[in-house]
Enzyme design. Structure first.
Site, PDB file in Angstrom:
ATOM      1  N   HIS A  29       0.866  -1.184   0.000  1.00 14.52           N
ATOM      2  CA  HIS A  29       0.000   0.000   0.000  1.00 14.52           C
ATOM      3  C   HIS A  29       0.901   1.231   0.000  1.00 14.52           C
ATOM      4  O   HIS A  29       1.659   1.457   0.932  1.00 14.52           O
ATOM      5  CB  HIS A  29      -0.915   0.005   1.226  1.00 14.52           C
ATOM      6  CG  HIS A  29      -1.826   1.194   1.267  1.00 14.52           C
ATOM      7  ND1 HIS A  29      -3.103   1.165   0.743  1.00 14.52           N
ATOM      8  CD2 HIS A  29      -1.651   2.453   1.757  1.00 14.52           C
ATOM      9  CE1 HIS A  29      -3.672   2.345   0.910  1.00 14.52           C
ATOM     10  NE2 HIS A  29      -2.813   3.148   1.522  1.00 14.52           N
ATOM     11  N   CYS A  30       0.823   2.009  -1.072  1.00 13.24           N
ATOM     12  CA  CYS A  30       1.695   3.169  -1.230  1.00 13.24           C
ATOM     13  C   CYS A  30       0.928   4.431  -0.842  1.00 13.24           C
ATOM     14  O   CYS A  30       0.016   4.847  -1.575  1.00 13.24           O
ATOM     15  CB  CYS A  30       2.197   3.266  -2.666  1.00 13.24           C
ATOM     16  SG  CYS A  30       3.344   4.625  -2.936  1.00 13.24           S
ATOM     17  N   PRO A  31       1.262   5.065   0.276  1.00 14.96           N
ATOM     18  CA  PRO A  31       0.561   6.307   0.644  1.00 14.96           C
ATOM     19  C   PRO A  31       0.868   7.468  -0.287  1.00 14.96           C
ATOM     20  O   PRO A  31       0.090   8.416  -0.376  1.00 14.96           O
ATOM     21  CB  PRO A  31       1.058   6.571   2.066  1.00 14.96           C
ATOM     22  CG  PRO A  31       2.389   5.897   2.147  1.00 14.96           C
ATOM     23  CD  PRO A  31       2.290   4.693   1.265  1.00 14.96           C
TER      24      PRO A  31
END
Length: 237
Positions: free
Chosen positions: A183-185
């Site tokens: 999950h890439c913020p």
């Protein structure tokens, strides 16, 4: 995305009414159980924590704006007019891949319906005559044979499914994602099967844009401007 999150509405006809008005169709994204938010009638899917994504857009816009505002005018006149054109093309490609990564479905696996979850638990029900109806929770793993090879599938207690290989459950979005990478913020979304190529292109193009801007800025600092030449001539005279 719009087709994958659609539930047809069911209309019941009453005998006392001649004409029955059809209820509004319910889209799947409107009742989606995950922690995502949708825009444009379900065509855009993002995580709820999008603050860092807006920060990413701000960094790219500010850095590119300073480059186009201060360095490109000089380089276009004294070096070549192709420099702002190449920079503009790189900037547009970076933003296109960023939006494609952030606003697309990363590969969410649909959750099991209540009937499907009950069937899974019923299949592993304990055959105990003394206490009929006794069952245990679904096992954490399940072995299946794919192309002659034994593959171990993990059970997700949230989605009530056995996840395919390389799939994982994202705790931030509360979804099982196929070929989940992370999950890439910075892009405000998960990176999975359906948007991994766009994420890779975004990282690659952003790196090229950074190197390009750095090289152009360094060239602008090294090359003498007319004002600097005038100052040097005055100092020598």
């Amino acid at each position: 995305m719009k087709d994958r999150f659609y539930v047809p509405a069911v209309c019941t006809e009453s005998s006392t009414k001649i004409q029955t008005k059809m209820p509004k169709n319910v889209r799947k994204w409107e009742v989606f159980p995950g922690k995502n938010k949708f825009c444009c009638n379900g065509r855009i899917m993002m995580a709820r924590q999008t603050g860092i994504f807006y920060f990413t857009c701000t960094l790219i816009f500010v850095t590119s704006g300073l480059f186009f505002g201060f360095d490109c005018p000089y380089l276009a006149v004294y070096v070549t007019p192709a420099i702002p054109a190449v920079g503009g093309a790189l900037f547009l490609f970076v933003m296109a891949t960023l939006f494609r990564t952030s606003f697309s479905d990363p590969g969410v696996i649909p959750r099991a319906s209540p009937d499907e979850a009950a069937d899974i638990e019923r299949l592993i029900e304990l055959p105990n005559a003394a206490s009929p109806g006794t069952y245990r929770p679904p096992p954490r793993t399940k072995e299946v044979v794919i192309k002659g090879q034994v593959v171990k599938l993990k059970y997700c207690f949230t989605c009530k499914i056995f996840r395919p290989p390389r799939a994982s459950h994202c705790s931030l979005c509360d979804n099982c994602v196929e070929r989940f990478d992370h999950h890439c913020p910075w892009v405000g979304n998960c990176v999975g099967k359906r948007n991994y190529r766009y994420f890779y292109l975004f990282i690659l193009s952003l790196s090229i844009l950074c190197i390009y801007i750095f090289a152009c800025v360094l060239t602008h600092l090294i090359l003498p401007s007319p004002r600097r030449l005038v100052i040097l001539l005055l100092c020598f005279h």
